[in-house]
Design a protein around this motif. Structure first.
Motif, PDB file in Angstrom:
ATOM      1  N   ARG A  13     -11.588  12.153  -4.135  1.00 38.16           N
ATOM      2  CA  ARG A  13     -10.561  13.265  -4.003  1.00 38.16           C
ATOM      3  C   ARG A  13     -11.078  14.240  -4.780  1.00 38.16           C
ATOM      4  O   ARG A  13     -11.825  14.159  -5.919  1.00 38.16           O
ATOM      5  N   ARG A  20      -3.828   0.565   8.773  1.00 28.45           N
ATOM      6  CA  ARG A  20      -5.200   0.045   8.249  1.00 28.45           C
ATOM      7  C   ARG A  20      -4.830  -0.714   6.933  1.00 28.45           C
ATOM      8  O   ARG A  20      -4.008  -0.322   5.982  1.00 28.45           O
ATOM      9  N   ILE A  64       0.939  -1.289  -0.026  1.00 26.57           N
ATOM     10  CA  ILE A  64       0.070  -0.157  -0.023  1.00 26.57           C
ATOM     11  C   ILE A  64       0.953   0.885   0.062  1.00 26.57           C
ATOM     12  O   ILE A  64       1.549   1.482   0.811  1.00 26.57           O
ATOM     13  N   ALA A  65       1.022   1.753  -0.983  1.00 28.98           N
ATOM     14  CA  ALA A  65       1.978   2.793  -1.430  1.00 28.98           C
ATOM     15  C   ALA A  65       1.299   4.057  -1.149  1.00 28.98           C
ATOM     16  O   ALA A  65       0.986   4.967  -1.794  1.00 28.98           O
ATOM     17  N   ASP A  66       1.367   4.514   0.477  1.00 28.83           N
ATOM     18  CA  ASP A  66       0.710   5.809   0.852  1.00 28.83           C
ATOM     19  C   ASP A  66       1.736   6.776   1.511  1.00 28.83           C
ATOM     20  O   ASP A  66       3.020   6.477   1.683  1.00 28.83           O
ATOM     21  N   GLU A 124      -0.084   4.669   8.409  1.00 27.75           N
ATOM     22  CA  GLU A 124      -1.608   4.419   8.917  1.00 27.75           C
ATOM     23  C   GLU A 124      -1.404   2.901   9.204  1.00 27.75           C
ATOM     24  O   GLU A 124      -0.870   2.076   8.524  1.00 27.75           O
ATOM     25  N   ASN A 127     -10.784   6.450  -3.942  1.00 27.69           N
ATOM     26  CA  ASN A 127      -9.790   7.689  -4.499  1.00 27.69           C
ATOM     27  C   ASN A 127     -10.583   8.406  -4.940  1.00 27.69           C
ATOM     28  O   ASN A 127     -10.222   9.613  -5.323  1.00 27.69           O
ATOM     29  N   SER A 155      -7.175  -0.159   4.247  1.00 31.23           N
ATOM     30  CA  SER A 155      -8.061   0.714   3.323  1.00 31.23           C
ATOM     31  C   SER A 155      -8.502   0.030   2.183  1.00 31.23           C
ATOM     32  O   SER A 155      -8.216   0.508   0.948  1.00 31.23           O
ATOM     33  N   TYR A 192      -0.528  -1.136  -4.654  1.00 38.01           N
ATOM     34  CA  TYR A 192      -1.757  -0.502  -4.670  1.00 38.01           C
ATOM     35  C   TYR A 192      -1.678   1.174  -5.061  1.00 38.01           C
ATOM     36  O   TYR A 192      -1.109   1.788  -4.274  1.00 38.01           O
ATOM     37  N   VAL A 193      -2.173   1.588  -6.009  1.00 30.14           N
ATOM     38  CA  VAL A 193      -1.855   2.995  -6.298  1.00 30.14           C
ATOM     39  C   VAL A 193      -3.143   3.824  -6.654  1.00 30.14           C
ATOM     40  O   VAL A 193      -3.154   5.002  -6.564  1.00 30.14           O
ATOM     41  N   PHE A 194      -4.396   3.260  -6.526  1.00 27.39           N
ATOM     42  CA  PHE A 194      -5.481   4.048  -6.692  1.00 27.39           C
ATOM     43  C   PHE A 194      -6.715   3.094  -6.283  1.00 27.39           C
ATOM     44  O   PHE A 194      -7.019   1.983  -6.811  1.00 27.39           O
ATOM     45  N   SER A 195      -7.400   3.413  -5.142  1.00 28.59           N
ATOM     46  CA  SER A 195      -8.494   2.641  -4.504  1.00 28.59           C
ATOM     47  C   SER A 195      -9.603   2.877  -5.236  1.00 28.59           C
ATOM     48  O   SER A 195      -9.886   4.150  -5.893  1.00 28.59           O
ATOM     49  N   ARG A 244       2.752  -1.587   4.242  1.00 26.66           N
ATOM     50  CA  ARG A 244       2.158  -0.228   4.051  1.00 26.66           C
ATOM     51  C   ARG A 244       3.187   1.049   4.473  1.00 26.66           C
ATOM     52  O   ARG A 244       3.501   0.722   5.538  1.00 26.66           O
TER      53      ARG A 244
HETATM   54  C1  IPE Z   1      -4.769   3.634   0.107  1.00 23.83           C
HETATM   55  O1  IPE Z   1      -4.445   4.880   0.423  1.00 23.83           O
HETATM   56  C2  IPE Z   1      -4.954   3.533  -1.342  1.00 23.83           C
HETATM   57  C3  IPE Z   1      -3.396   3.842  -1.808  1.00 23.83           C
HETATM   58  C4  IPE Z   1      -2.238   3.850  -1.407  1.00 23.83           C
HETATM   59  C5  IPE Z   1      -3.621   4.006  -3.273  1.00 23.83           C
HETATM   60  P1  IPE Z   1      -5.554   6.009   1.173  1.00 23.83           P
HETATM   61  O2  IPE Z   1      -4.484   7.369   1.374  1.00 23.83           O
HETATM   62  O3  IPE Z   1      -6.487   6.387  -0.087  1.00 23.83           O
HETATM   63  O4  IPE Z   1      -5.982   5.484   2.249  1.00 23.83           O
HETATM   64  P2  IPE Z   1      -6.808   6.126   3.436  1.00 23.83           P
HETATM   65  O5  IPE Z   1      -7.760   6.991   2.840  1.00 23.83           O
HETATM   66  O6  IPE Z   1      -5.738   6.812   4.364  1.00 23.83           O
HETATM   67  O7  IPE Z   1      -7.501   5.240   4.205  1.00 23.83           O
END
Ligand code: IPE
Ligand code: IPE
Ligand code: MG
Length: 249
Positions: free
Chosen positions: A76, A199, A23-25, A197, A73, A201, A67-70, A193
Motif C-alpha cells: 500500500r 477469500r 479478518i477485520a476488513d 470478500e 499490506n 487473503s 488479522y490487522v496487517f498482512s 471475515r
Molecule cells: C486482509 O485484508 C488483511 C487484513 C484485514 C489485515 P486485505 O484488504 O489486505 O485483503 P485483500 O487485498 O482484499 O485480499
C-alpha cells in the motif's frame, strides 16, 4: 428470529466456542462511504477491535486472533503503511495496561523483524507485561501471512532436527501445531471475515483446516455486538463432523 429465541440462543453460546479468528476488513470502504479518509476508517476499525475484545471476554471465548496487517499490506502507499504502524505503536502504548487489567495475554503473531525498532520495543514490552495472564489469549496478526507462518514453522522444526532435539520421524501434526504461531491457543472454531470478500487473503492456512467459516458484508468499523453475536449463533447452529458421520462436537 424473535427476541426471546435470540436471547435464549445467546445464553447457549457462552463457553461453547474456544477460538475465534477474524479478518477485520473493510476500513477503507467504510471511510469512502462515510466521506472520510482511509486513515479515519482505520481509526474507527480500531474501536471495533476494542469492542470485540470485550465481547469475547463476556462470552468466555478463550482465544481471539485478529488479522490487522498482512505480509502483503506493505504494498500500500507509504503514507497509509506509516499511519498504520504509528496507530499500532500508539495503541500498544495507550491500551496495554487496560488489556493487562482485563487479564488478557497478548501475542503479536507475524514477522516482527520488519517493524521499526521503536515499534518492536513496544511489542516485546507489551507481550512481556501480559505474559503470565490467564484470561483471553489475544493474538494480533501483524505482518502476518499464512505462508510465512508455515515457513517459520518449518525453520523451527529444522533447527530442532539439526540440534538433535527431534528426528525427522517425529514430524507429525502435533509437532507442527507446537511450532506454528498460534501454538498457545486452542484450535480455531470459527473464522469470520467482514467486508464482503470471499477469500482468505493469506491468513491462517494450516490452522483453519476444520474451522467453520463465516463471511459478512458488514464493514469492520460497523461490526458491532449484534453482528458478532449473529456470527456466534451461526456457529452454534452448525454440525461439525470432522469427516465423521455423526456430530462429535
Ligand atoms: C486482509 O485484508 C488483511 C487484513 C484485514 C489485515 P486485505 O484488504 O489486505 O485483503 P485483500 O487485498 O482484499 O485480499
Ligand atoms: C482492513 O481494511 C485493514 C487493513 C488491511 C489494514 P482495508 O484497509 O483493507 O479496507 P478496504 O478493504 O480497503 O475497505
Ligand atoms: Mg481490504
Amino acid at each position: 428470529m424473535n427476541r426471546n429465541l435470540y436471547l435464549n440462543k445467546l445464553k447457549k453460546i457462552k463457553n461453547i466456542i474456544n477460538h475465534v479468528a477474524i479478518i477485520a476488513d473493510g476500513n477503507g470502504r467504510w471511510a469512502n462511504i462515510n466521506g472520510k479518509s482511509r486513515y479515519f476508517g482505520h481509526k474507527e476499525g480500531l474501536k471495533s477491535i476494542m469492542k470485540i475484545i470485550n465481547i469475547s471476554i463476556y462470552y468466555h471465548i478463550k482465544a481471539l486472533t485478529l488479522y490487522v496487517f498482512s505480509t502483503e499490506n506493505w504494498k500500500r502507499p507509504e503514507t497509509e503503511v506509516n499511519y498504520l504502524m504509528d496507530l499500532f505503536k500508539k495503541t500498544l502504548k495507550k491500551q496495554i495496561y487496560k488489556l493487562n487489567n482485563k487479564n488478557i495475554k497478548l501475542n503479536i503473531i507475524g514477522e516482527k523483524i520488519e517493524f521499526n525498532k521503536e515499534l518492536r520495543t513496544y511489542i516485546y514490552e507489551s507481550e512481556n507485561i501480559t505474559k503470565n495472564n490467564t484470561g483471553l489469549i489475544l493474538n494480533i496478526a501483524a505482518n502476518y501471512g499464512g505462508k510465512w507462518d508455515i515457513i517459520q514453522c518449518i525453520k523451527k522444526i529444522f533447527y530442532k532436527i539439526k540440534n538433535k532435539k527431534i528426528s525427522i520421524e517425529d514430524i507429525n501434526e502435533s509437532i507442527i501445531n507446537k511450532n506454528i504461531s498460534t501454538y498457545n491457543s486452542p484450535p480455531i472454531d470459527l473464522l469470520i471475515r467482514t467486508g464482503g470478500e470471499l477469500r482468505i487473503s493469506n491468513f491462517l492456512l494450516w490452522q483453519i483446516a476444520y474451522s467453520e467459516l463465516y463471511f459478512t458484508k458488514t464493514l469492520w468499523p460497523d461490526f458491532d455486538k449484534f453482528n458478532f453475536e449473529e456470527a456466534l449463533i451461526s456457529f452454534y447452529k452448525r454440525t461439525r463432523k470432522f469427516g465423521n458421520l455423526i456430530n462429535k462436537g
